[in-house]
Design an enzyme around this catalytic site. Structure first.
Site, PDB file in Angstrom:
ATOM      1  N   HIS A  30     -10.915  -5.468   7.927  1.00  0.00           N
ATOM      2  CA  HIS A  30     -11.646  -5.414   6.662  1.00  0.00           C
ATOM      3  C   HIS A  30     -12.973  -4.672   6.808  1.00  0.00           C
ATOM      4  CE1 HIS A  30      -8.779  -8.651   6.064  1.00  0.00           C
ATOM      5  NE2 HIS A  30      -9.045  -8.670   4.763  1.00  0.00           N
ATOM      6  N   GLU A  46       0.815  -1.214   0.000  1.00  0.00           N
ATOM      7  CA  GLU A  46       0.000   0.000   0.000  1.00  0.00           C
ATOM      8  C   GLU A  46       0.851   1.268   0.000  1.00  0.00           C
ATOM      9  OE1 GLU A  46      -0.737  -2.693   1.815  1.00  0.00           O
ATOM     10  OE2 GLU A  46      -2.623  -3.237   0.823  1.00  0.00           O
TER      11      GLU A  46
END
Length: 335
Positions: free
Chosen positions: A138, A69
């Site tokens: 998540h 990321e």
């Protein structure tokens, strides 16, 4: 002379399909737009938001990146600073934290740092929120973290039509946009969404239902529950106005204020934790600018100050129609 053919009606599509449609439209219209992220190319993304785009536009405009990321964020900022309009995808909201250095220290500061000479026209697409029975990291509701960063625009759609129009506007914006996608409603329902390239305005709230007794202010997936609560309240003779904030930063407070002037009561709904959630900012502005318009204290229906639980308790954590109705009735009883 034969009659002109009637244009075909726009197909009913889901929110996730509206995102794909908007990406495809803008990539076809503007060669500087490209998509990057983990598995966005060959696999079409973990939620299939980019399905078919690499086959249509090629691997140079739909880039599969490493599982990193930090690199995705840095590459996106670099591309945007050099005249491209990158749209990066984070697979899940909880994976965004390694990107913050690039977002806060660079993307958000380009315009100010260069005194307007450079901007950073990038979009970071973030599947956001709970309700899909996901594991830890998540199901984050981290929107208030981004609203605290000067220079970032924070947008969250709540329907297929708004997802399409707001994403087009986000891509065309000259400054960085955090585009939070409530994944719980990715495929929950469909709307007719013409693929006409018409953007919706950023920085405005949408009044989805007119009312006179209480104002329900919310965003993202909770719009559905707010509308259902308003319908249930109407059956009891209570008229609720429903406002979809849509762009959290900068906030269109005037629309909220005008509604509260009319109703005198406000219930703010969000699934993020209560402390320092974005609802606290809305409540603070009401206290500053609408104190004499309020007939009752502002109510907040929020998540709790704990990490969102795993699926057995997940729906108990999230705001519900019943909780919203109860808050509205408390506001009415207090006046």
């Amino acid at each position: 002379m034969s009659a002109a053919a009637t244009p075909a009606a726009a197909p009913a599509i889901t929110l996730i399909e509206a995102i794909t449609q908007a990406l495809a439209f803008e990539m076809a219209a503007d060669p500087s737009v490209l998509v990057l992220g983990e598995d966005v190319g060959i696999n079409g993304g973990v939620f299939r938001a980019t399905a078919g785009l690499q086959q249509r536009f090629g691997s140079e405009r739909v880039l599969d990146t490493p599982l990193d990321e930090t690199t995705i964020a840095g590459l996106t900022v670099g591309l945007a600073s050099q005249g491209m309009r990158p749209v990066a995808e984070v697979q899940f909201d909880g994976f965004v934290y390694p990107m913050l250095d690039h977002l806060i220290c660079h993307a958000a500061r380009f315009r100010n740092r260069t005194r307007g000479r450079l901007t950073c026209p990038m979009v970071l697409r973030v599947p956001w929120g709970g309700g899909i029975r996901a594991p830890e990291h998540h199901s984050e509701a981290n929107e208030s973290m981004f609203t605290n960063v000067p220079g970032l625009r924070v947008v969250m759609p709540s329907s297929p039509q708004r997802a399409y129009g707001l994403l087009l506007a986000a891509i065309r914006d000259p400054d960085p946009v955090i585009y939070l996608e409530p994944k719980r409603i990715y495929r929950q329902y469909k709307e007719d969404v013409p693929d006409d390239g018409e953007a919706l305005p950023l920085d405005v709230c949408f009044v989805l239902r007119e009312g006179s007794d209480v104002t329900l202010v919310t965003w993202g997936a909770q719009v559905k529950e707010a509308l259902e609560a308003a319908e249930a309240l109407a059956a009891e003779g209570i008229s609720a106005e429903v406002i979809d904030v849509a762009t959290l930063k900068p906030l269109d407070f005037d629309t909220i204020h005008e509604s509260v002037k009319k109703t005198g009561r406000c219930v703010i709904v969000h699934e993020a934790c209560r402390t320092a959630g974005f609802g606290a900012e809305v409540a603070a502005r009401l206290a500053e600018h609408a104190l004499y318009d309020l007939l009752a204290p502002v109510e907040r229906v929020t998540g709790y100050d704990v990490p969102i639980p795993l699926f057995r308790l997940e729906m108990k954590y999230l705001p519900s129609v019943e909780k919203i109705i109860a808050a509205a009735k408390r506001a009415l009883a207090a006046s």
